[in-house]
Design a protein around this motif. Sequence first.
Motif, mmCIF file in Angstrom:
data_model
loop_
_atom_site.group_PDB
_atom_site.id
_atom_site.type_symbol
_atom_site.label_atom_id
_atom_site.label_comp_id
_atom_site.label_asym_id
_atom_site.label_seq_id
_atom_site.Cartn_x
_atom_site.Cartn_y
_atom_site.Cartn_z
ATOM 1 N N ALA A 164 0.822 -1.383 0.072
ATOM 2 C CA ALA A 164 0.073 0.130 0.080
ATOM 3 C C ALA A 164 0.624 1.389 -0.013
ATOM 4 C CB ALA A 164 -0.851 -0.103 1.187
ATOM 5 N N MET A 165 1.861 1.145 0.465
ATOM 6 C CA MET A 165 2.999 2.422 0.541
ATOM 7 C C MET A 165 3.408 2.869 -0.796
ATOM 8 S SD MET A 165 5.834 3.145 3.601
ATOM 9 C CE MET A 165 5.853 1.583 3.833
ATOM 10 N N CYS A 166 3.973 1.858 -1.634
ATOM 11 C CA CYS A 166 4.496 1.882 -2.682
ATOM 12 C C CYS A 166 3.291 1.883 -4.083
ATOM 13 C CB CYS A 166 5.393 1.201 -3.097
ATOM 14 S SG CYS A 166 6.936 1.107 -2.134
ATOM 15 N N GLY A 167 2.728 1.267 -3.722
ATOM 16 C CA GLY A 167 1.217 1.051 -4.856
ATOM 17 C C GLY A 167 1.617 0.599 -6.245
ATOM 18 N N LEU A 168 1.690 1.611 -7.056
ATOM 19 C CA LEU A 168 1.944 1.302 -8.520
ATOM 20 C C LEU A 168 3.288 1.233 -8.905
ATOM 21 C CD1 LEU A 168 -0.939 3.061 -10.298
ATOM 22 C CD2 LEU A 168 -0.568 0.816 -10.036
ATOM 23 N N LYS A 169 4.034 1.867 -7.988
ATOM 24 C CA LYS A 169 5.461 2.231 -8.134
ATOM 25 C C LYS A 169 6.369 2.022 -7.152
ATOM 26 C CE LYS A 169 5.048 5.362 -12.255
ATOM 27 N NZ LYS A 169 5.481 6.298 -12.834
ATOM 28 N N HIS A 170 7.488 1.328 -7.119
ATOM 29 C CA HIS A 170 8.198 0.982 -5.941
ATOM 30 C C HIS A 170 9.407 2.080 -6.090
ATOM 31 C CE1 HIS A 170 6.523 -2.702 -4.692
ATOM 32 N NE2 HIS A 170 6.164 -2.796 -5.922
ATOM 33 N N GLY A 171 9.710 2.741 -4.630
ATOM 34 C CA GLY A 171 10.801 3.824 -4.813
ATOM 35 C C GLY A 171 12.087 3.481 -3.931
ATOM 36 N N LEU A 176 -2.795 -5.509 -4.712
ATOM 37 C CA LEU A 176 -2.820 -5.759 -5.865
ATOM 38 C C LEU A 176 -2.446 -4.377 -6.949
ATOM 39 C CD1 LEU A 176 -2.726 -8.231 -8.336
ATOM 40 C CD2 LEU A 176 -5.143 -7.470 -8.583
ATOM 41 N N ALA A 177 -1.507 -4.332 -7.573
ATOM 42 C CA ALA A 177 -1.386 -3.125 -8.470
ATOM 43 C C ALA A 177 -1.452 -3.452 -9.587
ATOM 44 C CB ALA A 177 0.224 -2.329 -8.282
ATOM 45 N N TYR A 215 -5.731 -2.323 -5.528
ATOM 46 C CA TYR A 215 -6.804 -3.000 -5.037
ATOM 47 C C TYR A 215 -6.348 -3.379 -3.642
ATOM 48 C CZ TYR A 215 -9.111 -3.230 -9.264
ATOM 49 O OH TYR A 215 -9.723 -2.956 -10.560
ATOM 50 N N GLN A 216 -6.828 -3.037 -2.320
ATOM 51 C CA GLN A 216 -6.676 -3.868 -1.369
ATOM 52 C C GLN A 216 -7.081 -5.314 -1.332
ATOM 53 O OE1 GLN A 216 -5.285 -1.556 0.741
ATOM 54 N NE2 GLN A 216 -5.527 -0.096 -0.753
ATOM 55 N N LEU A 217 -6.229 -6.095 -0.649
ATOM 56 C CA LEU A 217 -6.490 -7.490 -0.505
ATOM 57 C C LEU A 217 -6.964 -7.968 0.914
ATOM 58 C CD1 LEU A 217 -3.459 -8.779 -2.524
ATOM 59 C CD2 LEU A 217 -5.621 -8.386 -3.287
ATOM 60 N N SER A 218 -7.868 -8.858 0.806
ATOM 61 C CA SER A 218 -8.466 -9.258 2.341
ATOM 62 C C SER A 218 -7.539 -10.387 2.755
ATOM 63 C CB SER A 218 -9.910 -9.993 2.095
ATOM 64 O OG SER A 218 -9.732 -11.255 1.235
ATOM 65 N N ASP A 219 -6.636 -11.148 2.077
ATOM 66 C CA ASP A 219 -5.822 -12.249 2.407
ATOM 67 C C ASP A 219 -4.227 -11.615 2.500
ATOM 68 O OD1 ASP A 219 -3.815 -14.247 2.829
ATOM 69 O OD2 ASP A 219 -4.946 -15.553 1.609
ATOM 70 N N GLN A 220 -3.789 -11.466 3.770
ATOM 71 C CA GLN A 220 -2.362 -10.721 3.749
ATOM 72 C C GLN A 220 -1.366 -11.925 3.724
ATOM 73 O OE1 GLN A 220 -1.283 -7.373 3.704
ATOM 74 N NE2 GLN A 220 -3.383 -7.442 2.468
ATOM 75 N N GLU A 221 -1.662 -13.055 3.716
ATOM 76 C CA GLU A 221 -0.629 -14.177 4.129
ATOM 77 C C GLU A 221 -0.419 -14.945 2.509
ATOM 78 O OE1 GLU A 221 0.912 -15.054 6.731
ATOM 79 O OE2 GLU A 221 -0.255 -13.488 7.779
ATOM 80 N N LYS A 222 -0.979 -14.949 1.697
ATOM 81 C CA LYS A 222 -0.816 -15.850 0.560
ATOM 82 C C LYS A 222 -0.142 -14.587 -0.408
ATOM 83 C CE LYS A 222 -1.767 -18.977 -2.552
ATOM 84 N NZ LYS A 222 -1.011 -20.182 -2.671
ATOM 85 N N ASP A 259 -12.980 -1.006 -2.966
ATOM 86 C CA ASP A 259 -11.600 -1.091 -3.699
ATOM 87 C C ASP A 259 -11.014 -2.260 -3.227
ATOM 88 O OD1 ASP A 259 -10.938 -0.078 -1.111
ATOM 89 O OD2 ASP A 259 -9.867 1.373 -1.725
ATOM 90 N N THR A 260 -11.621 -3.354 -2.365
ATOM 91 C CA THR A 260 -11.037 -4.388 -1.560
ATOM 92 C C THR A 260 -11.460 -5.748 -2.191
ATOM 93 O OG1 THR A 260 -10.961 -3.711 0.566
ATOM 94 C CG2 THR A 260 -10.798 -5.798 0.445
ATOM 95 N N ILE A 261 -10.610 -6.540 -2.556
ATOM 96 C CA ILE A 261 -10.878 -7.992 -3.353
ATOM 97 C C ILE A 261 -10.842 -9.021 -2.108
ATOM 98 C CG2 ILE A 261 -10.087 -9.881 -4.682
ATOM 99 C CD1 ILE A 261 -8.374 -7.494 -6.260
ATOM 100 N N GLU A 262 -12.164 -9.649 -2.172
ATOM 101 C CA GLU A 262 -11.999 -10.702 -1.006
ATOM 102 C C GLU A 262 -11.337 -11.867 -1.837
ATOM 103 O OE1 GLU A 262 -12.645 -12.520 2.359
ATOM 104 O OE2 GLU A 262 -13.461 -10.528 1.985
#
Length: 108
Positions: free
Chosen positions: A34-41, A63-64, A72-79, A97-100
């Motif tokens: 979430a911090m970098c989103g579409l581009k890594h810095g 998911l960018a 998109y935010q993701l409900s699963d933070q392990e996989k 904006d969240t994918i289950e």
Amino acid sequence: MSKFVSLGLSLILLASLSLAAPKEQTFVGYISDAMCGLKHGMAGMSDKECTLACVKMGSKFVLADRVNKKVYQLSDQEKPREFAGEKVKVKGTLYGDTIEVSSIEAAR
């Protein structure tokens, strides 16, 4: 007559509710944070290293979708951890904006 009208209206309402229900979709993009989103810095780091470093600092996996410029935010933070920085296909149901998430696999 009013019973038929009431029944007809009930069926129309039921049909419209079933059409409005969210359905599972497939989303393609890159596992980021979430911090970098579409581009890594972070200079000198791969997308994977950057994503994992940001998550270690408290950021969440996302998911960018670089094509549509959407995160998109993701409900699963392990996989997502095993796919950090990689292109993936995420199957799931979109709520705002969240994918289950139901599954994540590598994309080609």
